[in-house]
Enzyme design. Structure first.
Site, PDB file in Angstrom:
ATOM      1  N   GLU A 138     -16.788   1.285   0.527  1.00 37.05           N
ATOM      2  CA  GLU A 138     -16.291   1.870   1.781  1.00 37.05           C
ATOM      3  C   GLU A 138     -17.213   2.983   2.294  1.00 37.05           C
ATOM      4  OE1 GLU A 138     -12.469   3.083   0.310  1.00 37.05           O
ATOM      5  OE2 GLU A 138     -13.133   5.114  -0.129  1.00 37.05           O
ATOM      6  N   HIS A 143      -6.090   3.989  -6.418  1.00 34.20           N
ATOM      7  CA  HIS A 143      -7.239   4.702  -5.835  1.00 34.20           C
ATOM      8  C   HIS A 143      -7.068   6.207  -6.023  1.00 34.20           C
ATOM      9  CE1 HIS A 143      -9.636   1.682  -3.356  1.00 34.20           C
ATOM     10  NE2 HIS A 143      -8.968   1.029  -4.286  1.00 34.20           N
ATOM     11  N   GLU A 144      -8.203   6.899  -6.052  1.00 38.01           N
ATOM     12  CA  GLU A 144      -8.242   8.337  -6.361  1.00 38.01           C
ATOM     13  C   GLU A 144      -7.454   8.643  -7.640  1.00 38.01           C
ATOM     14  OE1 GLU A 144      -6.930   7.497  -3.091  1.00 38.01           O
ATOM     15  OE2 GLU A 144      -8.959   7.316  -2.345  1.00 38.01           O
ATOM     16  N   HIS A 148       0.847  -1.190   0.000  1.00 40.04           N
ATOM     17  CA  HIS A 148       0.000   0.000   0.000  1.00 40.04           C
ATOM     18  C   HIS A 148       0.884   1.243   0.000  1.00 40.04           C
ATOM     19  CE1 HIS A 148      -3.192   2.664   2.098  1.00 40.04           C
ATOM     20  NE2 HIS A 148      -3.478   2.559   0.824  1.00 40.04           N
ATOM     21  N   HIS A 149       0.591   2.143  -0.910  1.00 39.11           N
ATOM     22  CA  HIS A 149       1.263   3.442  -0.938  1.00 39.11           C
ATOM     23  C   HIS A 149       0.220   4.542  -0.852  1.00 39.11           C
ATOM     24  CE1 HIS A 149       5.066   1.919  -3.292  1.00 39.11           C
ATOM     25  NE2 HIS A 149       5.159   1.707  -1.994  1.00 39.11           N
ATOM     26  N   GLU A 150      -0.166   4.921   0.356  1.00 39.36           N
ATOM     27  CA  GLU A 150      -1.032   6.099   0.490  1.00 39.36           C
ATOM     28  C   GLU A 150      -0.113   7.317   0.452  1.00 39.36           C
ATOM     29  OE1 GLU A 150      -4.535   6.821   0.659  1.00 39.36           O
ATOM     30  OE2 GLU A 150      -3.494   8.726   0.361  1.00 39.36           O
TER      31      GLU A 150
HETATM   32  C1  NOJ Z   1      -9.116   5.848   0.371  1.00 38.68           C
HETATM   33  C2  NOJ Z   1      -9.179   4.529  -0.314  1.00 38.68           C
HETATM   34  O1  NOJ Z   1     -10.243   4.461  -1.218  1.00 38.68           O
HETATM   35  C3  NOJ Z   1      -9.307   3.456   0.743  1.00 38.68           C
HETATM   36  O2  NOJ Z   1      -9.483   2.201   0.138  1.00 38.68           O
HETATM   37  C4  NOJ Z   1      -8.102   3.481   1.636  1.00 38.68           C
HETATM   38  O3  NOJ Z   1      -8.299   2.571   2.672  1.00 38.68           O
HETATM   39  C5  NOJ Z   1      -7.882   4.869   2.232  1.00 38.68           C
HETATM   40  N1  NOJ Z   1      -7.942   5.859   1.240  1.00 38.68           N
HETATM   41  C6  NOJ Z   1      -6.535   4.974   2.934  1.00 38.68           C
HETATM   42  O4  NOJ Z   1      -5.506   4.883   1.999  1.00 38.68           O
END
Ligand code: NOJ
Length: 671
Positions: A477, A452-453, A382-384
């Protein structure tokens, strides 16, 4: 004499038509689809550029404008003359490494028009039309030339001038972040500035859908109603207002329109994929679709946290338990969010300190990945970035190299921040360039991406098949925390026909437990049977079963999730009504079996399932998971009925769907 007349009259018509279309000002240049049904005509009227579209003699678009306005008031849409035209035909079938169908036929006729300004800088522009049996695409090409090198686009003048006003499904551009909107349904004139895909119901059971293909180094196209029948292009700008920076030679994305006779043609059209380049990745052996679980939903339910502390979700122990369950149930990966340092406090503002290579003390990535490997499972990384795109881009090699060292082949990326780098839109040219850089860099490290996004997808996965799935959807979500309580039951009966046209969606179905202990006013507004059906209706080559192991253990319905593939031989939509119900059928790539998902909105309904897609002269055992006695998304979402039936392609079977309900069927071919 009769024979002579029969030959002369059409010849006369042809001459008159040609003369009419060859007047100095507006000679038309036609090109039609391989089956001859769709016809496009290009023309320059007093140096201005237009195209129109017909299907089987019926006007779809009247003359619609083409061209550009550059910055500093420099127009590039008039005073053109046609230098020459070229036509060609193409017909090849290619195979997708994964997808909703194995084979894709790329069959079109092309018209390329070479234009030059007659005044001023005498610059050149080419326009290329490709017409398929189910629609068309066109793009602009700025060839290399002495008087046009670096330029800035202030406006793309592309328009769609419809023969009549229709109703359309849409989501707004600019207003709600990340395309995570509920769809609206209005006439053209009541539309806002909208995103594409835009799905239009023409009122006679037919559909049109406008989108784009191959968005590579440009801004996303949005549309606004210029009047009740004309939709005009509006490009997502840079923060300084400029739309696109370009250097000739340069091509724009393709502007596409699906012209579908029915809902099946709408969903199964491959125009977008065909208008992207073939794969840049030669050895695709590391690109594998799959099914995953994750330390994720329980964070959204606030049982766990991303950050460190007593409720930290991503601990070694917790992850190992998930790995055990995933391995025992045939999953390929386990996503872990919040294992890396930087989530403490308001992480959405922490973009510069979210660390991609440093773990919290209670997460041992070596121990976890070794354990996963011993069980045949892979960790999904995961790369947020909290939208800090440049900061992330500067570390891409390090970040992907780190994961590669631990045998990770899938990374979910995230950009929670309405503006990238706090200033650029998620679908302006800056963002498009960034997302592409990430996918290309990931490929070097044999890493697949779940973005995502993102910017709205445009079929790039044909060229970069490691771009597996993306969000750009109001995912499940929201049902954990949205202030409106969650998405209404009809959301899922709309987006497969809107956002779904742009490619795979990481919607994350699979909830079996509908109570949210922390936010009692929210819930997933479906039944369990509908959750199962979504695994067929909503396509993603990496499909998440989002709930926690404890909610799957011992539940019969979970067998359907364990059996449903994530890549398909072919797909058909036997029946659907956007906003009311949908029936999707898909054939497994690795067996003779079919899967079906049927879903309804808030209304209970009986659906007749026409099984003519099954092989003739064969018998199948249908394993049917449908809404049980008294099922209802609100009052009794967990009632599921399981039955087996012998069926064949001649049959039409009836299923009863509860309010917010569904039905999932696995058709196993009898030997
Ligand atoms: C929004 C993403 O759609 C979600 O899946 C993720 O858990 C959170 N951001 C944190 O990165």
């Amino acid at each position: 004499m009769k024979l002579l007349l029969r030959q002369i009259i059409p010849a006369l018509f042809f001459i008159v038509f040609t003369l009419m279309s060859c007047t100095a000002e507006s000679k038309t240049y036609p090109v039609s689809s391989p089956d001859g049904k769709i016809a496009i005509q290009f023309k320059a009227v007093k140096g201005e550029l237009f195209y129109s579209v017909h299907k089987e003699g019926k006007q779809i678009l009247f003359d619609s404008r083409l061209g550009f306005t550059f910055t500093k008031g420099d127009t590039f849409n008039k005073n053109f003359k046609i230098l020459k035209t070229e036509t060609s035909v193409f017909d090849k079938t290619w195979e997708q490494p994964w997808g909703e169908s194995r084979e894709v036929r790329n069959d079109y006729k092309e018209l390329k028009i070479f234009l030059q300004e007659t005044k001023g800088h005498k610059r050149y522009l080419n326009i290329i039309f490709r017409v398929f049996n189910d629609g068309y695409g066109f793009r602009y090409e700025f060839p290399e030339q002495p008087n046009l090198k670096d330029f800035e686009i202030a406006k793309e003048n592309t328009e769609f001038h419809f023969a009549k006003q229709s109703n359309a499904w849409w989501i707004p551009a600019y207003k709600e972040a990340y395309y995570e909107s509920l769809a609206r349904y209005t006439t053209f004139s009541k539309m806002d500035t909208v995103c594409t895909p835009l799905t239009i119901e023409t009122g006679d059971g037919k559909y049109l859908a406008i989108h784009e293909a191959n968005l590579t180094d440009y801004a996303k196209m949005n549309l606004y109603p210029k009047d009740s029948v004309t939709l005009a292009c509006d490009l997502s700008p840079w923060s300084n207002g400029i739309k696109v920076y370009a250097t000739a030679p340069f091509v724009t994305p393709w502007r596409t329109m699906i012209i579908a006779e029915n809902i099946n043609e709408l969903v199964t059209s491959n125009i977008m994929l065909n208008l992207n380049e073939p794969s840049e990745i030669i050895d695709m052996s590391w690109i594998k679709p799959g099914r995953y679980m994750g330390i994720w939903w329980e964070i959204h339910l606030e049982k766990y946290t991303w950050s460190s502390g007593p409720k930290h979700g991503a601990t070694t122990t917790n992850t190992k338990a998930y790995i055990d369950f995933a391995a025992a149930n045939g999953f390929s990966g386990v996503l872990v969010e919040g294992w890396n340092v930087g989530w403490d406090g308001d992480w959405t503002k922490n973009g510069l300190s979210l660390d991609f290579t440093k773990a919290y003390p209670d997460f041992d990535i070596k121990e976890v990945t070794d354990y996963a490997k011993s069980k045949g499972i892979e960790l999904i990384g995961h790369h947020e970035t909290a939208g800090m795109a440049t900061h992330y881009q500067d570390q891409l090699d390090n970040a992907f190299g780190f994961y590669q060292g631990y045998g990770v082949h899938v990374v979910k990326t995230g950009y929670v921040n309405p503006k990238l780098d706090n200033k650029e839109l998620h679908d302006g040219q800056f963002a498009v360039r960034h997302y592409r850089k990430v996918v290309e860099t990931a490929a070097k490290y044999h890493i697949m991406i779940d973005n995502h996004e993102p910017v709205m997808p445009t079929g790039i996965q044909r060229t970069w098949p490691n771009l597996m799935t993306q969000e750009a959807i109001r995912g499940q979500e929201y049902d954990a925390w949205a202030t409106d309580g969650g998405s209404p039951p009809d959301h899922t009966t709309v987006f497969p026909f809107l956002r779904g046209l742009a490619g795979p969606m990481d919607f994350t179905p699979g909830t079996f437990n509908f109570e949210n202990p922390t936010r009692k006013d929210t819930r997933v507004r479906t039944t369990i049977a509908k959750q199962l059906a979504l695994f067929v209706v909503v396509y993603s080559p990496l499909q998440m079963a989002s709930d926690a192991p404890e909610n799957y253990r011992g539940v019969r319905a979970f067998d359907f999730i364990k059996s449903v593939p994530t890549t398909w031989e072919k797909t058909v939509i036997p029946d659907a009504k956007i906003g009311d119900y949908a029936i999707f059928a898909r054939k497994d790539r690795n067996s003779e079996n079919w899967f079906m998902g049927c879903i309804t909105d808030e209304n209970a309904r009986e659906l007749s399932l026409n099984l003519s897609f099954l092989d003739k002269n064969a018998t199948y055992i249908a394993h049917i998971y449908s809404d049980g006695e008294g099922a209802n998304w609100k009052t009794n979402p967990t009632a599921v009925k399981y039955e087996e039936k012998e069926v064949n392609s001649m049959q039409i079977i009836q299923v009863a769907l509860a309010p917010g309900g569904g039905c999932a069927i696995h058709y196993v071919k009898k030997k």
